[in-house]
Scaffold this motif. Structure first.
Motif, PDB file in Angstrom:
ATOM      1  N   LEU A 233       0.740  -1.188  -0.077  1.00  0.00           N
ATOM      2  CA  LEU A 233      -0.209  -0.133   0.033  1.00  0.00           C
ATOM      3  C   LEU A 233       0.749   1.267  -0.007  1.00  0.00           C
ATOM      4  N   ASN A 234       0.456   2.012  -0.706  1.00  0.00           N
ATOM      5  CA  ASN A 234       1.194   3.549  -1.045  1.00  0.00           C
ATOM      6  C   ASN A 234       0.435   4.411  -0.250  1.00  0.00           C
ATOM      7  N   PRO A 235       1.053   5.657   0.280  1.00  0.00           N
ATOM      8  CA  PRO A 235       0.389   6.671   1.106  1.00  0.00           C
ATOM      9  C   PRO A 235      -0.808   7.031   0.718  1.00  0.00           C
ATOM     10  N   GLY A 236      -1.823   7.361   1.529  1.00  0.00           N
ATOM     11  CA  GLY A 236      -3.167   7.524   1.279  1.00  0.00           C
ATOM     12  C   GLY A 236      -4.263   6.590   2.247  1.00  0.00           C
ATOM     13  N   THR A 237      -5.613   6.758   1.650  1.00  0.00           N
ATOM     14  CA  THR A 237      -6.593   5.868   2.525  1.00  0.00           C
ATOM     15  C   THR A 237      -6.646   4.593   1.676  1.00  0.00           C
ATOM     16  N   GLU A 238      -6.485   3.583   2.260  1.00  0.00           N
ATOM     17  CA  GLU A 238      -6.560   2.123   1.445  1.00  0.00           C
ATOM     18  C   GLU A 238      -7.739   1.250   2.310  1.00  0.00           C
ATOM     19  N   LEU A 239      -8.091   0.256   1.495  1.00  0.00           N
ATOM     20  CA  LEU A 239      -9.137  -0.501   1.877  1.00  0.00           C
ATOM     21  C   LEU A 239      -8.748  -2.066   1.896  1.00  0.00           C
ATOM     22  N   THR A 240      -8.910  -2.959   2.881  1.00  0.00           N
ATOM     23  CA  THR A 240      -8.417  -4.286   2.783  1.00  0.00           C
ATOM     24  C   THR A 240      -9.600  -5.176   3.408  1.00  0.00           C
ATOM     25  N   LEU A 241      -9.383  -6.471   3.544  1.00  0.00           N
ATOM     26  CA  LEU A 241     -10.211  -7.271   4.121  1.00  0.00           C
ATOM     27  C   LEU A 241     -10.065  -7.081   5.681  1.00  0.00           C
ATOM     28  N   PRO A 242     -10.892  -7.205   6.584  1.00  0.00           N
ATOM     29  CA  PRO A 242     -10.609  -6.957   7.967  1.00  0.00           C
ATOM     30  C   PRO A 242      -9.760  -8.059   8.715  1.00  0.00           C
ATOM     31  N   TRP A 243      -9.189  -7.849   9.789  1.00  0.00           N
ATOM     32  CA  TRP A 243      -8.252  -8.541  10.419  1.00  0.00           C
ATOM     33  C   TRP A 243      -8.997  -9.609  11.074  1.00  0.00           C
ATOM     34  N   PRO A 244      -8.458 -10.979  11.030  1.00  0.00           N
ATOM     35  CA  PRO A 244      -7.270 -11.232  10.771  1.00  0.00           C
ATOM     36  C   PRO A 244      -6.934 -11.885   9.284  1.00  0.00           C
ATOM     37  N   ILE A 245      -8.027 -11.605   8.716  1.00  0.00           N
ATOM     38  CA  ILE A 245      -8.087 -12.343   7.336  1.00  0.00           C
ATOM     39  C   ILE A 245      -6.757 -11.570   6.509  1.00  0.00           C
ATOM     40  N   GLN A 246      -6.798 -10.400   6.573  1.00  0.00           N
ATOM     41  CA  GLN A 246      -5.618  -9.521   5.941  1.00  0.00           C
ATOM     42  C   GLN A 246      -4.942  -8.792   7.326  1.00  0.00           C
ATOM     43  N   GLN A 247      -3.640  -8.605   7.095  1.00  0.00           N
ATOM     44  CA  GLN A 247      -3.079  -7.810   8.268  1.00  0.00           C
ATOM     45  C   GLN A 247      -1.953  -6.823   7.563  1.00  0.00           C
ATOM     46  N   VAL A 248      -2.074  -5.703   8.058  1.00  0.00           N
ATOM     47  CA  VAL A 248      -1.341  -4.674   7.489  1.00  0.00           C
ATOM     48  C   VAL A 248      -0.172  -4.332   8.246  1.00  0.00           C
ATOM     49  N   LYS A 249       1.249  -4.029   7.995  1.00  0.00           N
ATOM     50  CA  LYS A 249       2.179  -3.573   8.537  1.00  0.00           C
ATOM     51  C   LYS A 249       2.877  -2.349   7.776  1.00  0.00           C
ATOM     52  N   ALA A 250       2.831  -1.097   8.459  1.00  0.00           N
ATOM     53  CA  ALA A 250       3.458   0.129   7.827  1.00  0.00           C
ATOM     54  C   ALA A 250       4.786   0.342   8.370  1.00  0.00           C
ATOM     55  N   GLU A 251       5.689   0.684   7.419  1.00  0.00           N
ATOM     56  CA  GLU A 251       7.052   1.354   7.693  1.00  0.00           C
ATOM     57  C   GLU A 251       7.496   2.732   7.055  1.00  0.00           C
ATOM     58  N   ASP A 252       8.072   3.559   7.788  1.00  0.00           N
ATOM     59  CA  ASP A 252       8.641   4.590   7.408  1.00  0.00           C
ATOM     60  C   ASP A 252       9.660   4.559   6.544  1.00  0.00           C
ATOM     61  N   VAL A 253       9.583   4.457   5.263  1.00  0.00           N
ATOM     62  CA  VAL A 253      10.608   4.213   4.091  1.00  0.00           C
ATOM     63  C   VAL A 253      11.519   5.256   3.766  1.00  0.00           C
ATOM     64  N   SER A 254      11.223   6.601   4.273  1.00  0.00           N
ATOM     65  CA  SER A 254      11.987   7.812   4.260  1.00  0.00           C
ATOM     66  C   SER A 254      12.991   8.174   5.289  1.00  0.00           C
ATOM     67  N   GLU A 255      12.715   7.331   6.361  1.00  0.00           N
ATOM     68  CA  GLU A 255      13.638   7.540   7.871  1.00  0.00           C
ATOM     69  C   GLU A 255      15.109   7.251   7.469  1.00  0.00           C
ATOM     70  N   ILE A 256      16.096   7.937   7.659  1.00  0.00           N
ATOM     71  CA  ILE A 256      17.235   7.810   7.676  1.00  0.00           C
ATOM     72  C   ILE A 256      17.728   6.854   8.963  1.00  0.00           C
ATOM     73  N   ARG A 257      18.363   5.468   8.779  1.00  0.00           N
ATOM     74  CA  ARG A 257      18.614   4.928  10.021  1.00  0.00           C
ATOM     75  C   ARG A 257      20.243   4.658   9.855  1.00  0.00           C
TER      76      ARG A 257
END
Length: 342
Positions: free
Chosen positions: A151-175
């Protein structure tokens, strides 16, 4: 004291004749009144009487006597119908105490179906709609295992948990990853104790989540391999003095990115920064002596160069002066010779 002694004698004499009625008698005697309840059940007298004979009302706190069948209330009788289990307490009326009941809707229908529908709607909304921030990406999996989509930035729709699970990460953060000091062999067969900093970020979240088991360890290992290869191309003096550090850092970044891309890591290296470059602790004293000797040698060389420059300047001055005199001599040799004789 005389009054008290008289009352005491009277109480003793009456208590021997009337038994327990003496306690009430002394109380009344001290108050100056007769017992309004009578003796509670005796054989007659002006002050006595049972509930059926005239002699005053019967004392309800004393046990009945004669033909009176009534009994005084005990503690159990008084409190047996009081308390949470009694018939006057609570709404349940049973030995289990009061029981909670939900209020009913009009028509006697239950609120439970409406409550269940509300909880289900909240669950569907909170686990199906996802708000991905501008600097983030999210990975969707089936039951937390198999990959579904990114999923890209914005409002997204998926199947409810636990059928589909979503994990978000900050891809711009300099580690950053700090690599502690490690002994590395230089190109002139010397050892240098090197520590450095790695800066990186996520460039492909799907690869980062599913391609590598340990991303941080992979970054460290790739950096160490690239650093050893780059330092092996430099001399010890170039590494320690800082003369070749910029070249080393750029070479490490290029080689490290090549390794990570070959692994399909989804990681972008942003920079390498060498923190410290020192000789090994075991030979640091000898190395300091060598550096001191080199500095002394450089100092002596500089002093010799300055002396040579001074001699050269003096010789050039003498030569210029001679050339000037010689020019004058050529114009008038006799005058110059005569002046020289004087």
């Amino acid at each position: 004291m005389r009054i008290f002694d008289g009352l005491k004698k009277r109480f003793v004499s009456r208590s021997s004749d009337e038994g327990t009625d003496g306690l009430g008698a002394i109380g009344l005697a001290m108050a100056g009144k007769k017992n309004p309840w009578g003796s509670g059940g005796g054989d007659g007298g002006d002050d006595t009487g049972d509930g059926d004979k005239g002699g005053g009302p019967r004392n309800p706190w004393l046990p009945g006597g004669g033909d009176d069948k009534r009994r005084s209330a005990s503690i159990e009788d008084i409190f047996k119908n009081r308390g949470p289990e009694g018939p006057n307490r609570g709404g349940g009326g049973g030995p289990g105490g009061p029981k909670f009941r939900l209020p009913e809707r009009q028509g006697g229908k239950s609120w439970l179906p409406i409550i269940a529908v509300g909880i289900g709607a909240i669950w569907l909304f909170s686990t199906s709609f996802h708000f991905i921030q501008p600097r983030e990406q999210a990975v969707v999996t089936w039951f937390g295992g198999k990959y579904s989509e990114t999923l890209n930035p914005g409002t997204e729709l998926t199947l409810p948990w636990p059928i589909q699970q979503v994990k978000a990460e900050d891809v711009s953060e300099i580690r950053s990853v700090d690599v502690p000091k490690k002994l590395i062999l230089t190109g002139d067969q010397n050892l240098v104790d090197l520590s450095y900093l790695i800066r990186w970020n996520i460039k492909d979240l799907t690869l980062f989540e599913f391609q590598l088991a340990e991303p941080i360890e992979t970054v460290q290992e790739a950096a160490e391999t690239a650093m050893r290869s780059s330092v092996a191309e430099m001399t010890l003096d170039a590494v320690i003095s800082g003369e070749g550090r910029a070249d080393i850092e750029q070479n490490v970044l290029t080689r490290m990115q090549t390794i990570l891309d070959a692994y399909g890591s989804g990681i972008a290296v942003q920079g390498i920064e060498i923190d410290k470059a020192d000789p090994p602790e075991q030979v640091i004293e000898a190395f300091n002596d060598v550096l001191a000797a080199q500095q002394n040698a450089e100092q002596e060389i500089n002093q010799a160069r300055r002396y040579a420059q001074q001699l050269l300047a003096r010789a050039e001055g003498d030569a210029a002066e001679f050339n000037q005199i010689y020019g004058e001599y050529r114009l008038a040799p006799e005058v110059t010779r005569h002046a020289a004789l004087l």
